[in-house]
Design a protein around this motif. Sequence first.
Motif, PDB file in Angstrom:
ATOM      1  N   VAL A 144     120.678 165.887   9.506  1.00 18.20           N
ATOM      2  CA  VAL A 144     121.901 165.958  10.305  1.00 18.20           C
ATOM      3  C   VAL A 144     122.509 167.358  10.253  1.00 18.20           C
ATOM      4  O   VAL A 144     123.044 167.844  11.257  1.00 18.20           O
ATOM      5  CB  VAL A 144     122.903 164.887   9.841  1.00 18.20           C
ATOM      6  CG1 VAL A 144     124.236 165.029  10.578  1.00 18.20           C
ATOM      7  CG2 VAL A 144     122.329 163.489  10.077  1.00 18.20           C
ATOM      8  N   GLN A 145     122.389 168.031   9.123  1.00 14.74           N
ATOM      9  CA  GLN A 145     122.851 169.414   9.040  1.00 14.74           C
ATOM     10  C   GLN A 145     122.076 170.288  10.018  1.00 14.74           C
ATOM     11  O   GLN A 145     122.659 171.128  10.718  1.00 14.74           O
ATOM     12  CB  GLN A 145     122.688 169.946   7.618  1.00 14.74           C
ATOM     13  CG  GLN A 145     123.166 171.388   7.442  1.00 14.74           C
ATOM     14  CD  GLN A 145     122.959 171.897   6.022  1.00 14.74           C
ATOM     15  OE1 GLN A 145     122.459 171.189   5.156  1.00 14.74           O
ATOM     16  NE2 GLN A 145     123.348 173.124   5.777  1.00 14.74           N
ATOM     17  N   HIS A 146     120.754 170.084  10.093  1.00 16.58           N
ATOM     18  CA  HIS A 146     119.931 170.843  11.029  1.00 16.58           C
ATOM     19  C   HIS A 146     120.312 170.525  12.466  1.00 16.58           C
ATOM     20  O   HIS A 146     120.365 171.420  13.326  1.00 16.58           O
ATOM     21  CB  HIS A 146     118.452 170.539  10.795  1.00 16.58           C
ATOM     22  CG  HIS A 146     117.522 171.404  11.574  1.00 16.58           C
ATOM     23  ND1 HIS A 146     117.127 171.101  12.869  1.00 16.58           N
ATOM     24  CD2 HIS A 146     116.900 172.576  11.271  1.00 16.58           C
ATOM     25  CE1 HIS A 146     116.309 172.034  13.308  1.00 16.58           C
ATOM     26  NE2 HIS A 146     116.149 172.951  12.359  1.00 16.58           N
ATOM     27  N   MET A 147     120.604 169.262  12.734  1.00  9.66           N
ATOM     28  CA  MET A 147     121.042 168.871  14.085  1.00  9.66           C
ATOM     29  C   MET A 147     122.317 169.602  14.478  1.00  9.66           C
ATOM     30  O   MET A 147     122.424 170.143  15.580  1.00  9.66           O
ATOM     31  CB  MET A 147     121.272 167.357  14.143  1.00  9.66           C
ATOM     32  CG  MET A 147     120.025 166.509  14.116  1.00  9.66           C
ATOM     33  SD  MET A 147     120.437 164.741  14.166  1.00  9.66           S
ATOM     34  CE  MET A 147     118.800 164.009  14.229  1.00  9.66           C
ATOM     35  N   GLN A 148     123.276 169.628  13.577  1.00 14.20           N
ATOM     36  CA  GLN A 148     124.545 170.288  13.874  1.00 14.20           C
ATOM     37  C   GLN A 148     124.340 171.777  14.126  1.00 14.20           C
ATOM     38  O   GLN A 148     124.922 172.353  15.062  1.00 14.20           O
ATOM     39  CB  GLN A 148     125.532 170.083  12.732  1.00 14.20           C
ATOM     40  CG  GLN A 148     126.920 170.653  13.023  1.00 14.20           C
ATOM     41  CD  GLN A 148     127.851 170.550  11.834  1.00 14.20           C
ATOM     42  OE1 GLN A 148     127.481 170.905  10.710  1.00 14.20           O
ATOM     43  NE2 GLN A 148     129.062 170.047  12.058  1.00 14.20           N
ATOM     44  N   GLN A 149     123.499 172.399  13.306  1.00 19.36           N
ATOM     45  CA  GLN A 149     123.236 173.826  13.469  1.00 19.36           C
ATOM     46  C   GLN A 149     122.578 174.126  14.816  1.00 19.36           C
ATOM     47  O   GLN A 149     122.712 175.231  15.336  1.00 19.36           O
ATOM     48  CB  GLN A 149     122.341 174.318  12.325  1.00 19.36           C
ATOM     49  CG  GLN A 149     123.033 174.335  10.975  1.00 19.36           C
ATOM     50  CD  GLN A 149     122.067 174.568   9.821  1.00 19.36           C
ATOM     51  OE1 GLN A 149     120.848 174.463   9.982  1.00 19.36           O
ATOM     52  NE2 GLN A 149     122.606 174.878   8.649  1.00 19.36           N
ATOM     53  N   ASN A 150     121.888 173.133  15.383  1.00 22.57           N
ATOM     54  CA  ASN A 150     121.221 173.304  16.674  1.00 22.57           C
ATOM     55  C   ASN A 150     122.009 172.659  17.818  1.00 22.57           C
ATOM     56  O   ASN A 150     121.451 172.386  18.878  1.00 22.57           O
ATOM     57  CB  ASN A 150     119.807 172.734  16.605  1.00 22.57           C
ATOM     58  CG  ASN A 150     118.862 173.623  15.827  1.00 22.57           C
ATOM     59  OD1 ASN A 150     118.235 174.509  16.392  1.00 22.57           O
ATOM     60  ND2 ASN A 150     118.775 173.418  14.515  1.00 22.57           N
ATOM     61  N   LYS A 151     123.311 172.420  17.562  1.00 18.39           N
ATOM     62  CA  LYS A 151     124.255 171.964  18.588  1.00 18.39           C
ATOM     63  C   LYS A 151     123.859 170.636  19.240  1.00 18.39           C
ATOM     64  O   LYS A 151     124.098 170.409  20.432  1.00 18.39           O
ATOM     65  CB  LYS A 151     124.438 173.049  19.646  1.00 18.39           C
ATOM     66  CG  LYS A 151     125.039 174.338  19.086  1.00 18.39           C
ATOM     67  CD  LYS A 151     125.203 175.404  20.151  1.00 18.39           C
ATOM     68  CE  LYS A 151     126.002 176.594  19.639  1.00 18.39           C
ATOM     69  NZ  LYS A 151     125.576 177.125  18.333  1.00 18.39           N
ATOM     70  N   ILE A 152     123.257 169.772  18.453  1.00 16.57           N
ATOM     71  CA  ILE A 152     122.923 168.429  18.936  1.00 16.57           C
ATOM     72  C   ILE A 152     124.166 167.543  18.833  1.00 16.57           C
ATOM     73  O   ILE A 152     124.803 167.480  17.776  1.00 16.57           O
ATOM     74  CB  ILE A 152     121.746 167.845  18.135  1.00 16.57           C
ATOM     75  CG1 ILE A 152     120.457 168.575  18.530  1.00 16.57           C
ATOM     76  CG2 ILE A 152     121.607 166.338  18.362  1.00 16.57           C
ATOM     77  CD1 ILE A 152     119.283 168.282  17.640  1.00 16.57           C
ATOM     78  N   LYS A 153     124.493 166.876  19.919  1.00 19.59           N
ATOM     79  CA  LYS A 153     125.700 166.046  19.967  1.00 19.59           C
ATOM     80  C   LYS A 153     125.397 164.551  19.955  1.00 19.59           C
ATOM     81  O   LYS A 153     126.223 163.747  19.518  1.00 19.59           O
ATOM     82  CB  LYS A 153     126.515 166.375  21.232  1.00 19.59           C
ATOM     83  CG  LYS A 153     127.002 167.822  21.294  1.00 19.59           C
ATOM     84  CD  LYS A 153     127.959 168.132  20.168  1.00 19.59           C
ATOM     85  CE  LYS A 153     128.498 169.561  20.273  1.00 19.59           C
ATOM     86  NZ  LYS A 153     129.388 169.895  19.121  1.00 19.59           N
ATOM     87  N   THR A 154     124.221 164.175  20.460  1.00 12.28           N
ATOM     88  CA  THR A 154     123.842 162.761  20.506  1.00 12.28           C
ATOM     89  C   THR A 154     122.419 162.586  19.981  1.00 12.28           C
ATOM     90  O   THR A 154     121.559 163.437  20.175  1.00 12.28           O
ATOM     91  CB  THR A 154     123.911 162.207  21.944  1.00 12.28           C
ATOM     92  OG1 THR A 154     123.046 162.967  22.794  1.00 12.28           O
ATOM     93  CG2 THR A 154     125.343 162.273  22.477  1.00 12.28           C
ATOM     94  N   VAL A 155     122.169 161.450  19.325  1.00 15.78           N
ATOM     95  CA  VAL A 155     120.855 161.196  18.756  1.00 15.78           C
ATOM     96  C   VAL A 155     120.469 159.739  18.966  1.00 15.78           C
ATOM     97  O   VAL A 155     121.310 158.831  18.867  1.00 15.78           O
ATOM     98  CB  VAL A 155     120.812 161.559  17.249  1.00 15.78           C
ATOM     99  CG1 VAL A 155     121.839 160.770  16.452  1.00 15.78           C
ATOM    100  CG2 VAL A 155     119.422 161.352  16.671  1.00 15.78           C
ATOM    101  N   GLY A 156     119.204 159.521  19.284  1.00 20.61           N
ATOM    102  CA  GLY A 156     118.663 158.178  19.367  1.00 20.61           C
ATOM    103  C   GLY A 156     117.830 157.888  18.129  1.00 20.61           C
ATOM    104  O   GLY A 156     117.325 158.811  17.479  1.00 20.61           O
ATOM    105  N   TYR A 157     117.679 156.615  17.814  1.00 21.45           N
ATOM    106  CA  TYR A 157     116.942 156.237  16.598  1.00 21.45           C
ATOM    107  C   TYR A 157     115.931 155.145  16.922  1.00 21.45           C
ATOM    108  O   TYR A 157     116.242 154.175  17.627  1.00 21.45           O
ATOM    109  CB  TYR A 157     117.904 155.714  15.532  1.00 21.45           C
ATOM    110  CG  TYR A 157     117.215 155.227  14.275  1.00 21.45           C
ATOM    111  CD1 TYR A 157     116.833 156.120  13.280  1.00 21.45           C
ATOM    112  CD2 TYR A 157     116.912 153.876  14.104  1.00 21.45           C
ATOM    113  CE1 TYR A 157     116.175 155.679  12.132  1.00 21.45           C
ATOM    114  CE2 TYR A 157     116.246 153.430  12.965  1.00 21.45           C
ATOM    115  CZ  TYR A 157     115.890 154.331  11.995  1.00 21.45           C
ATOM    116  OH  TYR A 157     115.227 153.904  10.873  1.00 21.45           O
TER     117      TYR A 157
END
Length: 379
Positions: A144-157
């Motif tokens: 999730v830290q990596h997602m935030q650093q790459n400006k990801i706002k939504t995620v599917g699982y």
Amino acid sequence: MKTRLLLTALLAGSSLALAEIRVGVIVSGTGPAASLGIPERNTVALLPQTIAGQKIVYTILDDASDTTAAVTSARKLIQDNKVDIIVGTTTTPASLAMIDVVSEAKVPMISLAASEAIIKPVDAKRQWVFKTPQTDAIMAAAIVQHMQQNKIKTVGYIGFNDAYGEGWLAELKKYAAQRGIKVVAEERYGRSDTSVTGQVLKVLAAKPDAVLVGASGVPAVLPQKTLKDRGYAGKIYQTHGVANADFLRVGGKDVEGAILPAGPVLVADQLPDTNPNKKVGLNYVTLYEAKYGKDSVSTFGAHLWDAGLLMQKAIPVALKKAKPGTAEFRSALRDALEGSRNVIGAHGIFNLSPTDHLGLDARSRVMVQVVDNTWKLLK
């Protein structure tokens, strides 16, 4: 006189037999989790045959990736083989199911599975249970830290419909909420499923910036392949449960670009010399590949290697209090494991305590990406 000498010899033989330290090992050598369990089984051959002057006897059983078989194997090792400690098993559901067995028998166990639920909370049953793999919580935080650093706002699982998958979904939701990332789709599938088209279509309909596959081993290839076949162009994250050569071999170009957290041993040769785990990791890689071939090593075997390092630290301490083969020794071994400090492993530095039966911190993870069908350390 002859009778007395014979009795003395028998007693001496019995004493020697009791001096053996018996280690039971349960792994998923076959079934859906075999790509994880085989390197674990292979690693047993690299462990020491003696510790603190005592012979170590290893008995390895295959649970075939089946929870019921894992429980049966644990009972057999305890009742028939009289083991002093159990190492295993490979998967989260089976490890969870073994907790009742080892706690009732008061035999310490070092699990090779990921879920934090295996060791937390450290209650009356889990006081007998330890583990070496990084928890889903430690690894999810890194993702999730990596997602935030790459400006990801939504995620599917999309993940396994068992304790492993549910644990990962819970941790994803927790850390995503902390960083303002919204989970917009949740789908499950079975470890032995051959199609996830329906689930992937539902994930795609939510139009997430990224997708996390909450699975392990070769079965984790299927969702990523299906996402790519359906034209998904966002980032695809995997868990540390895929960090082995079989995932790359089976996935091929379909898993290219996958991003995941992993133990430092996976990219030991890419670590800076200042990393405390580099030397231990490279040593394990060298030993494993010398026996099983170049590029055969995986992080899963290294989890068992680290379990071996913890035993090498704890057994000499336990031997000062009791003899192998006794309830007192098993209890002393449990206490010694719980007191292990600054054990440098292939995956991290273990500092266990009465409230933490893993003892790893953020140093036990690095972020890697599949690039040209190999693992590349992300800086």
